[in-house]
Write an enzyme that holds these catalytic residues in place. Structure first.
Site, mmCIF file in Angstrom:
data_model
loop_
_atom_site.group_PDB
_atom_site.id
_atom_site.type_symbol
_atom_site.label_atom_id
_atom_site.label_comp_id
_atom_site.label_asym_id
_atom_site.label_seq_id
_atom_site.Cartn_x
_atom_site.Cartn_y
_atom_site.Cartn_z
ATOM 1 N N CYS A 66 0.810 -1.227 0.000
ATOM 2 C CA CYS A 66 0.000 0.000 0.000
ATOM 3 C C CYS A 66 0.842 1.275 0.000
ATOM 4 O O CYS A 66 0.518 2.239 -0.699
ATOM 5 C CB CYS A 66 -0.995 0.001 1.156
ATOM 6 S SG CYS A 66 -0.301 -0.291 2.786
ATOM 7 N N ASP A 91 -7.380 5.730 -1.383
ATOM 8 C CA ASP A 91 -7.101 4.494 -0.656
ATOM 9 C C ASP A 91 -6.649 3.409 -1.626
ATOM 10 O O ASP A 91 -7.387 3.061 -2.547
ATOM 11 C CB ASP A 91 -8.371 4.061 0.078
ATOM 12 C CG ASP A 91 -8.154 2.884 1.005
ATOM 13 O OD1 ASP A 91 -7.050 2.305 0.995
ATOM 14 O OD2 ASP A 91 -9.096 2.537 1.747
ATOM 15 N N HIS A 135 -6.224 0.270 -0.906
ATOM 16 C CA HIS A 135 -6.584 -1.054 -0.401
ATOM 17 C C HIS A 135 -7.771 -1.677 -1.129
ATOM 18 O O HIS A 135 -8.743 -2.117 -0.518
ATOM 19 C CB HIS A 135 -6.854 -0.981 1.100
ATOM 20 C CG HIS A 135 -5.680 -0.535 1.902
ATOM 21 N ND1 HIS A 135 -5.448 0.792 2.208
ATOM 22 C CD2 HIS A 135 -4.651 -1.233 2.437
ATOM 23 C CE1 HIS A 135 -4.328 0.893 2.910
ATOM 24 N NE2 HIS A 135 -3.824 -0.314 3.057
#
Length: 398
Positions: free
Chosen positions: A77, A279, A281
């Site tokens: 990430c 994000d 993820h």
């Protein structure tokens, strides 16, 4: 093992599908140096955000190093966030901050070339393969989670092999940005001016460097400036909040890398005391160049409202990013820092004119003397010995 990984990846996707809508408020939203009035410019705001390149976990790419992982889910990430920050710098460099992206619209060739720099292949200069393998030289095993400072050091070294974008990447140390060192690194001598006598004097100050010195130098190498910081011990110190937010207002802003322990986000702006972030993820399938030589970019832009986080929930280990295409942009940034950051009693970082005398001499980074391309160079981790190991100072809370 594959089934377990697939289950984990699907779980990540489900968790990130929920994106809260923006409130109806008269407050201003700041996104990478631009302001939007939320109440009347919401569609313009979301369009601005969706134009940012969005890099997420991917799966089914070729194994890293030939025998390594074929997905970065669970560990990549921060690398993806570093890619997003760098991609924004390249957008500003080639297309400008005001460039906008529209779904299924033909884009400039520079846009496609930027996107191809980040494809998940070992021959792409800023791929997950390149970043993970360069991380070995920073003491990080392939598949190990990176912190903000490590990613900054990796980008600095990979940029040495990127001739097309030709960026100068400066990563500050000890919370200090040195004007003299940046000027030395970014100035490109006029053609034929290869002697020491043709170099601009080091004694020039920040104030007079912006005017009257163009004769010394014909070009400025575009600057990616990364400032790794620790804004507290186990949590962010509230005294830094205002200065941190001011950085997103600067026209040179590339946002910030950070998040929570082992969960990295790319912060691009703020609304009140909430940080706005992209994000990484979400796990998507590897996308390669098509038969026509272009990349289908539909999965590289976030078309939903991005998430938000209260700034006090941010882990104190972060890295700010700034892009200065021209020398005047850097001089303007220095002025803004003097005005907005250095006015605080407890400063977020320092900006100094001269190289500190107790530091080792500054040597502008240079590409190692190898006969291979950058991609081939770091395909063999033994050759990483040509790079100095940078100390990874961040201590993430657990």
């Amino acid at each position: 093992m594959e089934s377990v990984l697939s289950k984990y990846e699907n779980q990540i996707t489900i968790f990130t599908d929920y994106l809260e809508e923006y409130p109806d408020t008269d407050e201003l939203v700041w996104i990478l140096g631009k302001q939007h009035l939320l109440k009347t410019e919401k569609s313009k705001l979301l369009s601005d955000i969706s134009a940012r390149l969005w890099f997420t976990y991917r799966r089914k790419f070729s194994p890293i190093g030939g025998t390594g992982p074929s997905s970065d889910a669970g560990w990549g990430c921060m690398l993806r966030c570093g890619q997003m920050m760098l991609a924004q710098a390249l957008i500003c460099r080639h297309l400008g901050r005001d460039w906008s992206w529209e779904k299924q619209k033909e884009q400039p060739k520079e846009y496609q070339r930027i996107l191809q720099c980040f494809l998940d292949r070992k021959d792409c200069c800023y791929s997950i393969h390149q970043m993970a393998q360069m991380g070995v030289g920073e003491g990080k095993s392939i598949g190990e989670w990176f912190g903000p400072n490590t990613v900054a050091q990796v980008l600095k070294k990979l940029a040495l092999f990127d001739e097309w974008n030709s960026l100068a990447v400066y990563v500050s140390m000890d919370n200090t940005v040195v004007i003299e060192d940046i000027k030395k690194m970014c100035r490109v001598l006029p053609l034929g001016a290869d002697t020491a006598g043709d170099r601009p004097p080091d004694s020039l100050t920040a104030s007079n460097l912006s005017k009257g010195t163009s004769a010394y130098c014909s070009a400025w190498k575009p600057l990616l400036l990364i400032v790794p910081l620790r804004l507290g011990i186990n949590q962010i110190n509230p005294v830094y909040v205002d200065a941190f937010k001011e950085c997103f207002k600067m026209p040179q802003s590339l946002g910030a890398l950070g998040g929570k322990p082992n969960n990295a986000y790319y912060f691009i702006g703020f609304l009140g005391d909430e940080l706005i972030f992209l994000d990484p993820h979400t796990t998507q399938t590897f996308v390669d160049t098509g038969e026509n030589g272009t990349v289908n970019d539909q999965t590289f832009h976030c078309l939903q409202s991005p998430q938000r986080m209260n700034i006090l929930n941010l882990d104190p280990s972060v890295a700010l990013g700034f892009f200065c295409k021209e020398e005047k942009d850097f001089d303007n940034w220095c002025s803004l820092v003097q005005k907005e950051i250095l006015k605080e009693n407890l400063r977020m970082f320092e900006l100094v004119q001269k190289h500190p005398s107790h530091w080792p001499p500054f040597v502008p980074p240079a590409k190692p003397e190898v006969t291979t391309t950058g991609a081939e160079f770091i395909d063999s981790t033994e050759q990483l010995e040509e790079f100095d190991l940078e100390e990874d100072f961040e201590i993430l809370s657990v």
